[in-house]
Design an enzyme around this catalytic site. Structure first.
Site, mmCIF file in Angstrom:
data_model
loop_
_atom_site.group_PDB
_atom_site.id
_atom_site.type_symbol
_atom_site.label_atom_id
_atom_site.label_comp_id
_atom_site.label_asym_id
_atom_site.label_seq_id
_atom_site.Cartn_x
_atom_site.Cartn_y
_atom_site.Cartn_z
ATOM 1 N N HIS A 185 0.807 -1.226 0.000
ATOM 2 C CA HIS A 185 0.000 0.000 0.000
ATOM 3 C C HIS A 185 0.838 1.272 0.000
ATOM 4 O O HIS A 185 0.317 2.353 -0.228
ATOM 5 C CB HIS A 185 -0.941 -0.001 1.207
ATOM 6 C CG HIS A 185 -2.031 -1.003 1.076
ATOM 7 N ND1 HIS A 185 -3.285 -0.687 0.600
ATOM 8 C CD2 HIS A 185 -2.058 -2.338 1.304
ATOM 9 C CE1 HIS A 185 -4.033 -1.779 0.563
ATOM 10 N NE2 HIS A 185 -3.309 -2.804 0.986
ATOM 11 N N LYS A 240 3.688 13.661 4.768
ATOM 12 C CA LYS A 240 2.489 14.314 4.224
ATOM 13 C C LYS A 240 2.693 15.760 3.788
ATOM 14 O O LYS A 240 1.799 16.367 3.200
ATOM 15 C CB LYS A 240 1.353 14.249 5.254
ATOM 16 C CG LYS A 240 0.952 12.832 5.668
ATOM 17 C CD LYS A 240 0.223 12.107 4.539
ATOM 18 C CE LYS A 240 -0.263 10.739 5.009
ATOM 19 N NZ LYS A 240 -0.951 9.995 3.950
ATOM 20 N N ARG A 272 1.117 7.798 15.820
ATOM 21 C CA ARG A 272 2.522 7.494 16.176
ATOM 22 C C ARG A 272 3.168 8.590 17.032
ATOM 23 O O ARG A 272 4.361 8.878 16.887
ATOM 24 C CB ARG A 272 3.354 7.287 14.909
ATOM 25 C CG ARG A 272 2.764 6.243 13.994
ATOM 26 C CD ARG A 272 3.575 6.039 12.735
ATOM 27 N NE ARG A 272 2.793 5.259 11.768
ATOM 28 C CZ ARG A 272 3.141 5.016 10.517
ATOM 29 N NH1 ARG A 272 4.285 5.455 10.061
ATOM 30 N NH2 ARG A 272 2.374 4.312 9.708
ATOM 31 N N ASP A 304 3.403 9.463 -1.050
ATOM 32 C CA ASP A 304 2.208 8.778 -0.563
ATOM 33 C C ASP A 304 1.917 7.633 -1.523
ATOM 34 O O ASP A 304 1.910 7.844 -2.740
ATOM 35 C CB ASP A 304 1.026 9.771 -0.551
ATOM 36 C CG ASP A 304 0.038 9.451 0.560
ATOM 37 O OD1 ASP A 304 -0.013 8.280 0.991
ATOM 38 O OD2 ASP A 304 -0.683 10.372 0.978
HETATM 39 C C1 GDG Z 1 -1.894 3.650 3.187
HETATM 40 C C2 GDG Z 1 -0.954 4.444 2.291
HETATM 41 C C3 GDG Z 1 -2.711 4.505 0.541
HETATM 42 C C4 GDG Z 1 -8.582 10.683 7.789
HETATM 43 N N1 GDG Z 1 -9.015 11.474 8.759
HETATM 44 C C5 GDG Z 1 -10.205 11.015 9.154
HETATM 45 C C6 GDG Z 1 -10.519 9.907 8.397
HETATM 46 N N2 GDG Z 1 -9.488 9.713 7.558
HETATM 47 C C7 GDG Z 1 -9.443 8.638 6.562
HETATM 48 C C8 GDG Z 1 -9.600 9.192 5.183
HETATM 49 C C9 GDG Z 1 -8.949 8.109 4.330
HETATM 50 C C10 GDG Z 1 -7.874 7.548 5.260
HETATM 51 O O1 GDG Z 1 -8.170 8.015 6.562
HETATM 52 C C11 GDG Z 1 -6.497 8.044 4.903
HETATM 53 O O2 GDG Z 1 -6.220 7.657 3.593
HETATM 54 P P1 GDG Z 1 -4.811 7.164 3.093
HETATM 55 O O3 GDG Z 1 -4.848 7.051 1.626
HETATM 56 O O4 GDG Z 1 -3.736 8.040 3.650
HETATM 57 O O5 GDG Z 1 -4.749 5.681 3.702
HETATM 58 P P2 GDG Z 1 -3.839 4.909 4.788
HETATM 59 O O6 GDG Z 1 -4.495 3.609 5.049
HETATM 60 O O7 GDG Z 1 -3.582 5.741 5.963
HETATM 61 O O8 GDG Z 1 -2.441 4.663 4.069
HETATM 62 C C12 GDG Z 1 -1.729 5.330 1.345
HETATM 63 C C13 GDG Z 1 -3.565 3.646 1.443
HETATM 64 O O9 GDG Z 1 -2.788 2.875 2.360
HETATM 65 C C14 GDG Z 1 -4.432 2.686 0.644
HETATM 66 O O10 GDG Z 1 -3.664 1.789 -0.067
HETATM 67 O O11 GDG Z 1 -3.564 5.386 -0.176
HETATM 68 O O12 GDG Z 1 -0.852 5.993 0.475
HETATM 69 O O13 GDG Z 1 -0.075 5.218 3.092
HETATM 70 O O14 GDG Z 1 -9.848 7.102 4.035
HETATM 71 O O15 GDG Z 1 -10.947 9.402 4.940
HETATM 72 N N3 GDG Z 1 -11.665 9.211 8.525
HETATM 73 C C15 GDG Z 1 -12.535 9.630 9.455
HETATM 74 N N4 GDG Z 1 -12.276 10.708 10.251
HETATM 75 C C16 GDG Z 1 -11.146 11.413 10.123
HETATM 76 O O16 GDG Z 1 -10.925 12.382 10.858
HETATM 77 N N5 GDG Z 1 -13.687 8.984 9.594
#
Ligand code: GDG
Length: 730
Positions: free
Chosen positions: A165, A278, A311, A372
């Site tokens: 990911h 980020k 973290r 990312d």
């Molecule tokens: C890995 C990779 C890749 C954030 N704040 C709140 C909240 N979020 C949710 C967002 C989104 C998720 O967190 C963050 O998305 P990422 O794409 O950064 O996903 P991660 O799982 O952290 O990271 C990344 C991903 O895997 C998928 O393969 O895209 O690059 O690092 O869904 O909406 N959700 C809620 N409240 C918040 O305050 N409910």
């Protein structure tokens, strides 16, 4: 029935201890949990992972296990020490910074590595308790890079997929890790390895070829036992869900409340987990620059910044938090008015409906990570906008999502100037243009959603397995060995055709160093001591070398790929009269390639010329070899020459003579009733092709696309097989 087992570090349900000491089970709303929900909840399937807390004794462990089992989950429990060394240590302090191009933050602790190995083994044991020999296992992410190979050793026939990911960085970063080879080998236990982008996939293939010396071609890696497919699968989101929540009364209500508080102010939205990858501080500086360069936005635009705690025990994250606090304080202190706050900063997480209300509210989403893997926030903003009209996405070129979302304003996140200009551009962008861009983005995000992603990966995994089965030769397993043994014992006249390099001895960087060792000489001695055996060393090497190394044994020889033949007790003879006047023309060409490719060299045999590139830079040499092949093939097109590509060599020789035509002589002269032919490279395919159908033909090394009936992994296996044959037979 075959089952599918999903494995990730965290389960899609988080178990937490509440203030009164009881346990709360909180299902995750994350994209992965949604996308894979359709798989792991199916009858018989299961998701294996850590539930997110340290359990207090056996009864609690049992309670958690039973609760999770009801929703198709199996927990792997981690101790405090494992969380510290495996999770916070190796996963988040070694792999995470290295893979996100922050090697200056990476630590290299042997104890962390050992914990990483131990926890991967723990996951392996948990999966093996559930997995049958033909099940499908899908492993996720950087915490479990060793798991595919561990599983493969225990379940050779399982179908194993792996998806990363986070980014896969350039070979230059991977090579820094002391445990790089083990990590790559771990991943290669899978049948299919998926990344978000083609760029990550390319880096992985290059690391495999440069660090493990395994050839890769068109996204395929030939390991000694299997073909591993590598491909890009950009992950999507549950588009409909965001669109629906965005259209819900609840989200609209929240939006109305926020709008009332903010009045006419334009909203620029930023949402991230607290992380140095980020680009949060850079984003704040860019917003400050916007206010300086375009003072008209003072009082008119606000940055709404959500940072989700994460973290925060790690020093770098604490430092980052302090930097953000300070920047927000300084910018707000300088620009704030009684009626306007430049930055609304929240250090906590929000419920989904409120998050979506913010997506609706914002005119601009500012997604500017330094690195990312994908970034789902960018896609969620797009999906939420389908119900709420125009909006502009500003997206870092270094997020995986930028490869797909080309209608966003794509920026370089390290340039505050570019960011400030993009912000201004987004704020003044005409509504029609915003709508056009949004429409294109929405079409893409809705089509390539998380369900399509899951389906595509699973289909491709099934295809990878079918491809292996149809192409691969059968491994020489116990049944065939027994059959081989019986045929060997029953035979009166046996013919053993044995290739030399890569079959009887391992490859050496310098071909002259591949002399036979004492064990091999003894083995050949024993084989030839049996009068029913005729053993032919069938090699591309020149006859002098073979003569010097093995000439004292009662062996037969085929040298220079069939040009020279020698039957034991007799002199060398040519297979047929051949020319070598062509050498004068071809040699300068090879010399040119030696001059252009440090470490390569020419080997001259009596009737052939060989360009060796085993010691040259692997990637450069591959390009040069391709160039040389086409150059020579063009020149040889109207001659009776042939150009062959072997194992790290390009060879030019007379056409019409090969190992196969030469070996056929032995078939006709000694009329054997048992034939065993073993070889490892392209030129041995000619031998396999010339053998009668009942012959035992064995390919050594990577198995696919061989004419041989069977396959063995390496030189030690060949020697062992030959020893086995002699045991208990006449
Ligand atoms: C890995 C990779 C890749 C954030 N704040 C709140 C909240 N979020 C949710 C967002 C989104 C998720 O967190 C963050 O998305 P990422 O794409 O950064 O996903 P991660 O799982 O952290 O990271 C990344 C991903 O895997 C998928 O393969 O895209 O690059 O690092 O869904 O909406 N959700 C809620 N409240 C918040 O305050 N409910």
């Amino acid at each position: 029935m075959f089952r599918t087992i999903i494995v990730s570090n965290r389960l899609p349900t988080k178990v937490q201890r509440t203030s009164d000491g009881t346990l709360a089970f909180q299902p995750s709303e994350g994209g992965l949990a949604t996308g894979l929900g359709s798989i792991y909840r199916q009858e018989g399937n299961v998701w294996v992972g850590w539930p997110g807390l340290v359990v207090d004794g056996e009864p609690e462990e049992q309670h958690v296990t039973e609760q999770l089992r009801q929703d198709s989950m199996v927990p792997v429990f981690l101790t405090e020490a494992e969380i510290r060394d495996f999770y916070e240590g190796f996963s988040n302090s070694t792999l995470w910074p290295t893979f996100h191009y922050f090697p200056q933050y990476a630590t290299y602790e042997q104890a962390h590595w050992e914990a990483y190995v131990a926890v991967n083994e723990k996951f392996c044991r948990a999966v093996l308790e559930l997995a049958g020999p033909d099940d499908t296992i899908w492993v996720h992410d950087y915490q479990l890079l060793l798991l595919p190979e561990l599983l493969r050793r225990a379940r050779p026939d399982c179908t194993i997929g792996f998806f990363l990911h986070i980014p896969f960085p350039s070979y230059e970063l991977i090579r820094v890790l002391p445990w790089r080879a083990e990590l790559l080998q771990g991943m290669l236990g899978a049948d299919l390895i998926g990344f978000h982008t083609f760029g990550y996939m390319r880096h992985f293939l290059s690391a495999v070829s440069q660090l493990l010396g395994i050839a890769t071609q068109n996204g395929q890696i030939e390991t000694p036992t299997r073909t591993v497919l590598v491909d890009a699968f950009p992950m999507g989101i549950d588009y409909e869900r965001y669109a629906q929540v965005a259209a819900s009364e609840e989200a609209k209500q929240h939006e109305a409340t926020y709008r009332e508080a903010l009045r006419e102010v334009r909203v620029i939205l930023s949402i991230d987990r607290l992380d140095y990858t980020k680009g949060i501080a850079e984003r704040l500086r860019a917003f400050e620059l916007l206010l300086q360069r375009y003072p008209e936005w003072q009082g008119q635009a606000s940055l709404l910044m959500l940072v989700v705690p994460s973290r925060d025990q790690v020093p770098q994250y604490q430092a980052l938090k302090e930097e953000i606090d300070e920047l927000v304080g300084r910018i707000n202190g300088q620009y704030r008015t009684i009626s306007w706050t430049p930055i609304h900063y929240f250090y906590r997480s929000f419920p989904l409906e409120e998050l979506v209300a913010l997506y609706r509210l914002a005119q601009v989403a500012l997604v500017t990570p330094m690195r990312d893997g994908m970034n789902l926030v960018a896609k969620e903003f797009v999906a939420s906008k389908s119900a709420a009209g125009p909006g502009v996405l500003i997206l870092s070129e270094r997020a995986g999502a930028a490869r797909e979302l080309s209608d966003a304003l794509i920026i370089n996140p390290t340039s505050p100037h570019e960011l400030a200009e993009a912000l201004h551009e987004a704020l003044v962008m005409p509504v029609e243009e915003q709508q056009q861009r949004q429409a294109a983005l929405q079409a893409l995000v809705s089509q390539y959603n998380v369900f399509a992603w899951t389906q595509l990966f699973m289909d491709r995994l099934a295809y990878a397995k079918i491809k292996q089965l149809t192409l691969a030769t059968e491994t020489l397993g116990p049944d065939t060995r027994a059959e081989l043994q019986t045929a060997y014992q029953a035979a009166r006249q046996r013919l053993l055709l044995l290739d030399y390099d890569g079959t009887l001895v391992p490859f050496q960087a310098d071909p002259q160093r591949a002399q036979p060792d004492a064990e091999l000489l003894q083995l050949l001695q024993d084989l030839t001591a049996n009068e029913r055996n005729r053993v032919v060393i069938i090699s591309g090497r020149d006859r002098t070398t073979l003569q010097n190394w093995l000439g004292h044994l009662p062996l037969d020889f085929i040298a220079e790929h069939g040009v020279w033949l020698r039957t034991r007790g007799e002199d060398w003879q040519l297979f047929q009269p051949v020319r070598n006047d062509w050498k004068a023309e071809i040699r300068p060409i090879l010399e040119l390639y030696v001059a252009r490719t440090a470490g390569s060299f020419i080997e001259e045999k009596e009737y052939s010329l060989v360009w060796h590139f085993r010691r040259a830079d692997a990637e450069l040499a591959t390009v040069r070899a391709r160039e040389l092949m086409s150059h020579l093939t063009f020149l040889a097109s109207n001659t009776d020459l042939q150009v062959l590509e072997g194992n790290k060599v390009v060879e030019v020789k007379n056409a019409g003579i090969n190992k196969g035509t030469a070996a056929a002589r032995w078939l006709s002269t000694i009329a054997p009733d048992f034939v065993l032919a073993i070889g490892d490279d392209r030129t041995d395919e000619d031998t396999f092709g010339a053998m009668p159908s009942e012959a035992f033909t064995v390919k050594v090394g990577s198995a696919p696309r061989s004419l041989a009936r069977y396959h063995l992994p390496g030189v030690p296996d060949v020697r062992q097989l030959l020893r086995e044959l002699m045991m208990g037979s006449e």
